[in-house]
Design an enzyme around this catalytic site. Structure first.
Site, PDB file in Angstrom:
ATOM      1  N   SER A 116       0.798  -1.229   0.000  1.00  0.00           N
ATOM      2  CA  SER A 116       0.000   0.000   0.000  1.00  0.00           C
ATOM      3  C   SER A 116       0.830   1.278   0.000  1.00  0.00           C
ATOM      4  CB  SER A 116      -0.948   0.013   1.197  1.00  0.00           C
ATOM      5  OG  SER A 116      -0.218   0.018   2.407  1.00  0.00           O
ATOM      6  N   LYS A 129      -6.213   3.789   9.065  1.00  0.00           N
ATOM      7  CA  LYS A 129      -5.240   4.688   8.432  1.00  0.00           C
ATOM      8  C   LYS A 129      -5.731   6.134   8.451  1.00  0.00           C
ATOM      9  CE  LYS A 129      -3.125   1.274   5.328  1.00  0.00           C
ATOM     10  NZ  LYS A 129      -2.909   0.851   3.932  1.00  0.00           N
TER      11      LYS A 129
END
Length: 797
Positions: A703, A746
């Protein structure tokens, strides 16, 4: 065997005491009749003054009778000895060299008379001395008498040997039972005679007697006798010790037997005997198959002897099976409103989890036979998985049993051990049911991800049967050995991650994910649950303890770094202890107050320094986002371009997937070099170094692809990157941005770090509904499908 017995007809009256035939006369070879007899009966044992014992020798008839008659018939007068040789019968236990020597030695004896003792014929003889056999044949031998009395030169040595032997006998008189004999032995002055007396009367084994018998030299014979005597005394001590221990064990066994029999009587009176098992089995409401099996085992138990190991195993087995809740059930409550109240009372947040549980209860209410759903709560430590299940049990009115699976590696922990093994017991499933007392509890299978496997089997595979509604109706535990219906048990599992849970097991689970708590949720949990709980534990009232909002926020951000609230609760407990001590030391104070200004006084300096956005835009530095067990974090990526030869350096404890993403980022930047006015051959004459700070922390995953591309383009073009943005997404060689996981965590990390805008994959746009409302209010989200959209927005001119 000395004797003074007299009976019936005799040839000559035997006399006790000295015999007129002195040893000194025995020196010439003579040919005399011979008989073989037992070694113990032919030792030439003499009186201490040199006289001879009258010894009775049994006459069995036949050759022996004729030999004695021949000798007696040849007697000329009472003064002339009637000699006869007695040869030792060689026992099979005698070693061959010693047996050979015994064949050369005999005892020369004077036959005095024949007599009858209790109807049995005996010969009375005096054993004069040892004799060395020169020739044998026809029941006769030619011998030379060998023994002789001590001389003046050897008398001192004889006396010393006698003293040594007598001392040994006195020292061990009690062990040898010689207290009455020793006084008569003390007057010996011929150590050879004393040795013969001890060998005949004290030594036990044939071999030892034989070793003394064949020794002609009296001094050596005395030494040999002393050594053998010491050996037998030592052996006797060992044997006596063994005998004492054996007797003690026999006494203990008799005592145990007595107590066991007494216990049986008491058990009979209390209805706890073996017979009571049969009665309890008949009275118990058991399935027919189970009842038949237990009755057979009860009958078998009656036949086992008291104290048998199998008796204890079988009795334990029957007790265990009878203790199982075969038909006992708790009454289930399926009130949806009550369930909502309990879940809201016990937990703040977790709205999605609560909704899923209410749906589960609603389905159970509509269709009680619906048993296909096995819930599994998956989330970081401290997020309330176990407490949620306890609340479910309370809401449904069921008993709650926790079965810890962390660290188990043996299939027998699930299925149980067969009762043939020592220490066998049921598996954890049946043991948990026995503890609950009902057949329909809610059973928590805790830490599913912590199970391991080894040569003893795979416990996860054993769980497949437990969790399969088609199979667990007839679950057979190895110890129980009879089928038990687990279909009424509600199994709910927990795990921190599914990465280590086998796929077949996951297929049987209905996964419910618990995410990390937001700061707002943590504050609410602390106010509503943690602080009241710790005040109660420490004996404080709400008027005596106060924790300000600002201090609570500082504790969450500066002293705990977690997805759940365990460390937060520990910090609150620490403050509660400080408060108790403060109020004890200051009786005049009525309350203990903690705020931002005095927090460090009680908890020390901040332990966690938040990663915040930079104060200014920087070249080659980009804010990425990471998802860890502690929640979401801001993860900065740094890129540097140096003069070199085209090497790529990757640092920061990166995993293989992240390294591959870095190489992919370099390749993609090469493909767009002309678009951003980057030198085409930079990959040949420039070294590229990509670094992820906090190098001690392992990092992996794809990611960070968009973050590395952005950092590389910034470093190669010398264009700064906006400091108030963060991004996440996997990159392809064509620049497409692929979806990622952990978006909720996140974005929470981005919010805490002071980011204003987050770039995320467009395919994650649907996940924005799960993001905390507070985060949504403060952050701007920009979904992108191509990396170019990010580069054009975040790079300064």
């Amino acid at each position: 065997m000395p004797t003074d017995q007299k009976d019936e007809k005799t040839t000559r009256q035997p006399q006790a005491g000295p015999n007129p035939h002195s040893k000194k006369k025995h020196g010439a070879a003579v040919r005399i009749p011979a008989l073989a007899t037992n070694l113990a009966e032919i030792f030439p044992v003499h009186y201490p003054d040199g006289g001879y014992y009258n010894t009775s020798m049994p006459i069995d008839g036949g050759i022996e009778m004729s030999q004695y008659a021949r000798v007696l018939n040849e007697r000329r007068d009472d003064e002339e000895p009637c000699l006869m040789a007695f040869l030792p019968i060689i026992d099979a236990s005698i070693p061959e060299p010693l047996a050979k020597r015994m064949g050369q030695i005999c005892t020369v004896s004077d036959v005095l008379m024949q007599t009858m003792v209790e109807g049995r014929p005996y010969a009375i003889v005096n054993h004069l001395s040892r004799g060395q056999i020169l020739k044998s044949g026809g029941f006769q031998v030619t011998v030379i008498p060998m023994d002789s009395p001590p001389t003046k030169k050897t008398q001192a040595l004889h006396d010393e040997c006698c003293s040594l032997l007598i001392s040994a006998l006195k020292k061990h008189a009690e062990e040898l039972d010689l207290q009455e004999v020793i006084p008569s032995l003390e007057s010996y002055r011929d150590c050879g005679d004393l040795a013969d007396s001890i060998a005949a009367a004290v030594l036990k084994t044939q071999v030892h007697k034989a070793e003394v018998f064949v020794e002609i030299n009296p001094i050596l014979r005395a030494k040999k006798t002393y050594d053998l005597l010491m050996q037998e005394i030592s052996l006797n001590a060992v044997l006596q010790d063994v005998e004492n221990k054996t007797a003690a064990r026999q006494n203990q066994a008799q005592r145990d037997y007595y107590l066991r029999e007494k216990l049986h009587v008491i058990e009979d009176e209390l209805g706890l005997s073996d017979d009571s098992f049969a009665e309890r089995i008949q009275k118990a409401d058991l399935p027919e198959e189970v009842k038949t099996k237990l009755m057979k085992d009860s009958d078998k138990l009656k036949k086992l002897p008291a104290g048998s190991p199998d008796q204890a195993v079988l009795a334990s087995y029957l007790e265990t099976v009878l203790a199982l809740p075969w038909h006992s059930k708790s009454e289930e409550t399926l009130d949806l409103d009550q369930a909502r109240k309990i879940l809201d009372r016990d937990h703040d947040g977790l709205d999605k989890v609560k909704q899923r549980i209410i749906e589960y209860i609603a389905v159970r209410k509509r269709n009680p036979e619906h048993r296909n759903q096995i819930l599994c709560l998956v989330g970081p430590p401290g997020t309330g998985k176990t407490s949620v299940i306890a609340s479910i049990a309370e809401a449904m009115g069921r008993k709650y049993i926790r079965v810890s699976l962390g660290g188990i590696r043996d299939e027998s922990d699930i299925r149980g051990h067969r009762k043939t093994y020592i220490g066998s017991m049921p598996g954890r499933i049946m043991e948990g049911l026995s503890r609950s007392g009902v057949s329909n509890p809610i059973m928590l299978l805790d830490e599913l991800d912590k199970m391991t496997r080894d040569a003893h089997g795979d416990p996860a595979s054993a769980l497949l049967e437990v969790l399969d509604s088609e199979q667990n109706k007839v679950f057979r535990d190895h110890f129980i050995e009879v089928p038990f219906d687990l279909s009424d048990v509600i199994f709910i599992g927990t795990a921190n991650t599914l990465d280590t849970v086998p796929r077949p097991l996951i297929d049987r689970l209905d996964i419910i994910e618990l995410h990390s708590y937001t700061q707002t949720e943590k504050i609410s949990i602390a106010r509503n649950h943690l602080i009241p709980k710790q005040l109660s534990r420490h004996g404080l009232s709400t008027s005596e303890f106060a924790l300000s909002e600002g201090a609570l926020k500082d504790i969450i951000s500066g002293y705990t770094h977690e997805a759940g609230v365990r460390n937060l609760e520990r910090m609150i407990a620490t403050l509660a202890r400080k408060g108790v001590l403060y109020l004890s030391d200051h009786p005049d104070k009525k309350s203990f107050r903690v705020n931002q200004s005095n927090l460090e006084t009680y908890l020390g300096p901040r332990k966690i320094l938040d990663t915040r956005v930079s104060d200014e835009d920087e070249v080659g530095v980009v804010n990425g986002l990471a998802y860890t067990e502690s929640g979401g974090e801001l993860l900065k990526v740094e890129a540097a371009v140096l003069e070199g030869s085209g090497k790529i350096e990757l640092t920061g404890s990166l995993g293989e997937v992240m390294k591959e993403s870095a190489h992919l980022a370099v390749s993609y930047v090469r493909s767009i070099a002309s678009e951003y006015k980057i030198e085409p051959d930079f990959y040949k004459n420039k070294d590229i170094h990509i670094h992820f700070p906090e190098g001690a922390v392992p990092k992996d995953g794809p990611s960070a692809g968009v973050t590395m591309v952005t950092a590389l383009v910034s470093a190669l073009t010398r264009r700064p990157v906006r400091r108030d943005i963060a991004m996440t997404g996997e990159i392809t060689l064509r620049g497409q941005v692929l979806p990622i996981g952990g978006l909720r965590e996140k974005t929470m990390g981005a919010y805490v770090a002071g980011v204003s805008t987050v770039y995320l994959p467009k395919k994650n746009e649907s996940d924005l509904s799960e993001i905390d409302s507070e985060v949504k209010t403060h952050l701007k989200f920009v979904p992108v499908s191509n990396i170019g959209q990010i580069l054009n927005s975040v790079l300064r001119k």
